[in-house]
Design an enzyme around this catalytic site. Structure first.
Site, PDB file in Angstrom:
ATOM      1  N   SER A  75       0.795  -1.231   0.000  1.00 47.04           N
ATOM      2  CA  SER A  75       0.000   0.000   0.000  1.00 47.04           C
ATOM      3  C   SER A  75       0.824   1.276   0.000  1.00 47.04           C
ATOM      4  O   SER A  75       0.300   2.345  -0.316  1.00 47.04           O
ATOM      5  CB  SER A  75      -0.948   0.013   1.203  1.00 47.04           C
ATOM      6  OG  SER A  75      -0.230   0.137   2.421  1.00 47.04           O
ATOM      7  N   LYS A 142       0.430   4.559   6.838  1.00 43.83           N
ATOM      8  CA  LYS A 142      -0.231   5.371   5.813  1.00 43.83           C
ATOM      9  C   LYS A 142       0.299   6.798   5.876  1.00 43.83           C
ATOM     10  O   LYS A 142       1.016   7.180   6.803  1.00 43.83           O
ATOM     11  CB  LYS A 142      -1.757   5.395   6.026  1.00 43.83           C
ATOM     12  CG  LYS A 142      -2.430   4.033   6.117  1.00 43.83           C
ATOM     13  CD  LYS A 142      -2.373   3.269   4.807  1.00 43.83           C
ATOM     14  CE  LYS A 142      -3.037   1.896   4.943  1.00 43.83           C
ATOM     15  NZ  LYS A 142      -2.825   1.051   3.729  1.00 43.83           N
TER      16      LYS A 142
END
Length: 271
Positions: A75, A142
């Site tokens: 990701s 993230k």
């Protein structure tokens, strides 16, 4: 006139002391330990003591300063790839400091964000992970794109997200395979979210097409009631990623790219 006889010399015991010293030296007795000298511990005791001190320092460093993690998915590509080892520093968010837009952060799962089963470390690796000497999982990595009060919109004609009405050029770090829309949500480039509540964050992965981030926990536009939440509580943030340390040939510093510097503090009037 007769001279008076000389008085016998006073005995100060020096001859006896000399005799005693000679006797002691002759017996081979060990000299007494000088005052102030410290007796050394045996090597094995010193080793145990040093090991104990090292473990305590490791726990303190992990708890308050730096902790190692690994990247569990694709990701955050291309900057961070699966199984990369990273270091997270916690000092930046002490004393009321909060994450900034653009920071790459590690945070605890707020509930059902982690997908799949991550293998837990075993044996020595499990012991080392408890004291911060082995990278741990069970967390998410993230990039912060929105902080409290922000309104996030997707997207402009160039596929850029807008924060408080300002388009953000994320080309320095975002994956190139995202297509025209850099922040796809349910196949649409037409969505918005916010204002973000106090103490909350909106986060996205750099590899937008392969990241189950805040977008995956937004409610669709036609949903009347929704129990999901796209926000991350700042209390769940462990710290800011500052270094990629393994593999060795990929070692690098991780810093805020500054692409959000032009974002206004408040959304446009009417949002």
């Amino acid at each position: 006139m007769e001279e008076a006889p000389e008085a016998p010399a006073a005995s100060d015991g020096s001859s006896e002391e000399s005799s005693d010293r000679s006797s002691d030296e002759g017996d081979g007795a060990a000299a007494p330990v000088k005052k102030g000298e410290r007796k050394h511990l045996p090597v094995w005791q010193e080793s145990i003591l040093l090991l104990g001190i090292a473990l305590v320092l490791a726990v303190v460093i992990k708890t308050f300063f730096v902790q190692a993690f690994y990247i569990p998915s694709e990701s955050m590509e291309p900057g961070l790839i699966r199984n990369d080892r990273i270091l997270v520093q916690k000092v930046s968010y002490w004393f009321g400091g909060d994450p900034s837009r653009g920071d790459v952060v590690v945070f605890e799962d707020p509930g059902s964000w982690l997908t799949g089963e991550e293998p837990a470390p075993t044996g020595l690796a499990n012991v080392l992970s408890k004291i911060g000497l082995y990278p741990t999982g069970g967390h998410l990595v993230k990039r912060v794109v929105g902080i409290e009060g922000d309104v996030i919109e997707c997207c402009d004609d160039q596929g850029r997200i807008l924060v408080n009405g300002e388009p953000v050029d994320e080309s320095p770090y975002i994956a190139k395979n995202h297509g025209k829309c850099a922040a796809v949500f349910e196949g649409s480039c037409d969505w918005s979210v916010g204002p973000i509540p106090d103490g909350m964050l909106f986060v996205l992965g750099d590899n937008r097409s392969q990241s189950a981030d805040s977008r995956a926990h937004m409610c669709g536009p036609d949903v009347e009631t929704c129990a999901k939440s796209p926000w991350i509580d700042t209390d769940l943030v462990v710290g800011k990623v500052f270094s990629l340390v393994w593999p060795r040939d990929r070692w690098d510093w991780i810093s805020n790219p500054g692409v959000f510097d032009g974002v206004p503090d408040d959304p446009p009037a009417g949002d």
